[in-house]
Motif scaffolding. Structure first.
Motif, PDB file in Angstrom:
ATOM      1  N   PHE A  13       0.833  -1.210   0.000  1.00  0.00           N
ATOM      2  CA  PHE A  13       0.000   0.000   0.000  1.00  0.00           C
ATOM      3  C   PHE A  13       0.869   1.262   0.000  1.00  0.00           C
ATOM      4  O   PHE A  13       0.486   2.284  -0.586  1.00  0.00           O
ATOM      5  CB  PHE A  13      -0.994  -0.004   1.150  1.00  0.00           C
ATOM      6  N   PHE A  72      -9.339   2.666  -2.786  1.00  0.00           N
ATOM      7  CA  PHE A  72      -9.250   1.981  -4.083  1.00  0.00           C
ATOM      8  C   PHE A  72      -9.905   0.611  -3.963  1.00  0.00           C
ATOM      9  O   PHE A  72     -10.119   0.092  -2.858  1.00  0.00           O
ATOM     10  CB  PHE A  72      -7.786   1.867  -4.535  1.00  0.00           C
ATOM     11  N   ARG A  73     -10.200   0.022  -5.130  1.00  0.00           N
ATOM     12  CA  ARG A  73     -10.893  -1.268  -5.132  1.00  0.00           C
ATOM     13  C   ARG A  73      -9.933  -2.394  -4.742  1.00  0.00           C
ATOM     14  O   ARG A  73      -8.779  -2.409  -5.197  1.00  0.00           O
ATOM     15  CB  ARG A  73     -11.511  -1.554  -6.499  1.00  0.00           C
ATOM     16  N   ASP A  74     -10.437  -3.305  -3.907  1.00  0.00           N
ATOM     17  CA  ASP A  74      -9.632  -4.466  -3.534  1.00  0.00           C
ATOM     18  C   ASP A  74      -9.370  -5.302  -4.781  1.00  0.00           C
ATOM     19  O   ASP A  74     -10.259  -5.518  -5.605  1.00  0.00           O
ATOM     20  CB  ASP A  74     -10.351  -5.292  -2.463  1.00  0.00           C
ATOM     21  N   ILE A  75      -8.139  -5.771  -4.930  1.00  0.00           N
ATOM     22  CA  ILE A  75      -7.746  -6.532  -6.110  1.00  0.00           C
ATOM     23  C   ILE A  75      -8.434  -7.903  -6.154  1.00  0.00           C
ATOM     24  O   ILE A  75      -8.557  -8.504  -7.214  1.00  0.00           O
ATOM     25  CB  ILE A  75      -6.205  -6.674  -6.138  1.00  0.00           C
ATOM     26  N   ASN A  76      -8.892  -8.364  -5.018  1.00  0.00           N
ATOM     27  CA  ASN A  76      -9.546  -9.672  -4.917  1.00  0.00           C
ATOM     28  C   ASN A  76     -10.870  -9.488  -4.173  1.00  0.00           C
ATOM     29  O   ASN A  76     -11.008  -9.884  -3.013  1.00  0.00           O
ATOM     30  CB  ASN A  76      -8.623 -10.643  -4.170  1.00  0.00           C
ATOM     31  N   LEU A  86     -10.920  -0.557  -0.273  1.00  0.00           N
ATOM     32  CA  LEU A  86      -9.964  -0.386   0.817  1.00  0.00           C
ATOM     33  C   LEU A  86      -9.737   1.102   1.022  1.00  0.00           C
ATOM     34  O   LEU A  86      -9.464   1.830   0.060  1.00  0.00           O
ATOM     35  CB  LEU A  86      -8.638  -1.072   0.479  1.00  0.00           C
ATOM     36  N   HIS A 110      -5.372 -11.750  11.300  1.00  0.00           N
ATOM     37  CA  HIS A 110      -4.904 -12.162   9.967  1.00  0.00           C
ATOM     38  C   HIS A 110      -4.664 -10.968   9.060  1.00  0.00           C
ATOM     39  O   HIS A 110      -4.956 -11.009   7.859  1.00  0.00           O
ATOM     40  CB  HIS A 110      -5.909 -13.138   9.328  1.00  0.00           C
ATOM     41  N   GLN A 111      -4.141  -9.866   9.605  1.00  0.00           N
ATOM     42  CA  GLN A 111      -3.796  -8.710   8.772  1.00  0.00           C
ATOM     43  C   GLN A 111      -2.649  -9.108   7.844  1.00  0.00           C
ATOM     44  O   GLN A 111      -1.615  -9.601   8.300  1.00  0.00           O
ATOM     45  CB  GLN A 111      -3.369  -7.526   9.653  1.00  0.00           C
ATOM     46  N   VAL A 154      -1.526  -6.961   4.967  1.00  0.00           N
ATOM     47  CA  VAL A 154      -0.755  -5.809   4.496  1.00  0.00           C
ATOM     48  C   VAL A 154      -0.511  -4.871   5.688  1.00  0.00           C
ATOM     49  O   VAL A 154      -1.472  -4.382   6.294  1.00  0.00           O
ATOM     50  CB  VAL A 154      -1.492  -5.062   3.360  1.00  0.00           C
ATOM     51  N   HIS A 203     -11.638  -2.145   5.300  1.00  0.00           N
ATOM     52  CA  HIS A 203     -12.394  -2.759   4.220  1.00  0.00           C
ATOM     53  C   HIS A 203     -13.828  -2.242   4.273  1.00  0.00           C
ATOM     54  O   HIS A 203     -14.445  -2.231   5.340  1.00  0.00           O
ATOM     55  CB  HIS A 203     -12.461  -4.283   4.384  1.00  0.00           C
TER      56      HIS A 203
HETATM   57  P1  AMP Z   1      -5.894  -7.667   5.144  1.00  0.00           P
HETATM   58  O1  AMP Z   1      -5.909  -9.172   5.233  1.00  0.00           O
HETATM   59  O2  AMP Z   1      -6.940  -7.018   5.976  1.00  0.00           O
HETATM   60  O3  AMP Z   1      -4.497  -7.110   5.374  1.00  0.00           O
HETATM   61  O4  AMP Z   1      -6.329  -7.321   3.652  1.00  0.00           O
HETATM   62  C1  AMP Z   1      -5.437  -7.021   2.623  1.00  0.00           C
HETATM   63  C2  AMP Z   1      -6.267  -6.818   1.372  1.00  0.00           C
HETATM   64  O5  AMP Z   1      -5.462  -6.179   0.413  1.00  0.00           O
HETATM   65  C3  AMP Z   1      -6.783  -8.118   0.731  1.00  0.00           C
HETATM   66  O6  AMP Z   1      -8.206  -8.061   0.670  1.00  0.00           O
HETATM   67  C4  AMP Z   1      -6.136  -8.106  -0.656  1.00  0.00           C
HETATM   68  O7  AMP Z   1      -6.976  -8.632  -1.654  1.00  0.00           O
HETATM   69  C5  AMP Z   1      -5.848  -6.635  -0.862  1.00  0.00           C
HETATM   70  N1  AMP Z   1      -4.773  -6.308  -1.779  1.00  0.00           N
HETATM   71  C6  AMP Z   1      -3.505  -6.818  -1.785  1.00  0.00           C
HETATM   72  N2  AMP Z   1      -2.781  -6.261  -2.769  1.00  0.00           N
HETATM   73  C7  AMP Z   1      -3.586  -5.355  -3.378  1.00  0.00           C
HETATM   74  C8  AMP Z   1      -3.420  -4.445  -4.483  1.00  0.00           C
HETATM   75  N3  AMP Z   1      -2.252  -4.347  -5.142  1.00  0.00           N
HETATM   76  N4  AMP Z   1      -4.465  -3.681  -4.832  1.00  0.00           N
HETATM   77  C9  AMP Z   1      -5.647  -3.777  -4.194  1.00  0.00           C
HETATM   78  N5  AMP Z   1      -5.866  -4.599  -3.145  1.00  0.00           N
HETATM   79  C10 AMP Z   1      -4.859  -5.389  -2.758  1.00  0.00           C
END
Ligand code: AMP
Length: 124
Positions: free
Chosen positions: A9, A31-35, A43, A97-98, A100, A106
């Motif tokens: 991030f 921004f939109r979550d990639i997944n 996010l 389970h963080q 990033v 979220h």
């Molecule tokens: P957390 O488990 O709360 O740390 O969530 C991390 C979130 O970041 C997950 O839902 C991922 O899908 C999302 N994520 C990771 N890399 C990216 C990215 N490059 N762009 C957007 N979302 C991302």
């Protein structure tokens, strides 16, 4: 935990990695979550270097905290989920389970979200 300036991030904030921005102001990027786990999955992050909610709550300025909270509401309304409902969630630390290590919220919505912590969401 010390802030890692190379977390994904931080790299998004520096423009090194693309993202789908839905909102930005002086203190906040969203921004939109990639997944995406739901039709709306955004996010919302502070621009400042905070590892997690705990550090943000303790050390961020009132202006940064207000900006992030206000941003979540603005985005929910802009995404059209405010009326039907949405969920705001942050994972803080290992037990949550963080993944990033840059504080993020979220914003989930766009469908019925079910119970807050269904068993299948719990990390094994
Ligand atoms: P957390 O488990 O709360 O740390 O969530 C991390 C979130 O970041 C997950 O839902 C991922 O899908 C999302 N994520 C990771 N890399 C990216 C990215 N490059 N762009 C957007 N979302 C991302």
């Amino acid at each position: 935990m010390a802030y890692d300036p190379n977390n994904i991030f931080a790299r998004i904030l520096r423009g090194e990695i693309p993202n789908t921005t839905v909102y930005e102001d002086e203190h906040v990027l969203a921004f939109r979550d990639i997944n995406p786990l739901t039709p709306t999955h955004v996010l919302v992050i502070p621009k400042g270097p905070y590892v997690d909610y705990d550090q943000f709550a303790a050390e961020a300025s009132d202006a940064e905290i207000a900006a992030l909270v206000r941003a979540v509401g603005k985005i929910a309304r802009a995404e059209g989920v405010a009326e039907a409902g949405y969920r705001v969630l942050t994972n803080c630390g290992a037990d949550a389970h963080q993944e990033v290590p840059h504080f993020h919220v979220h914003l989930f919505g766009g469908e019925r979200l079910g119970h807050m912590l269904p068993k299948q969401m719990k990390a094994k």
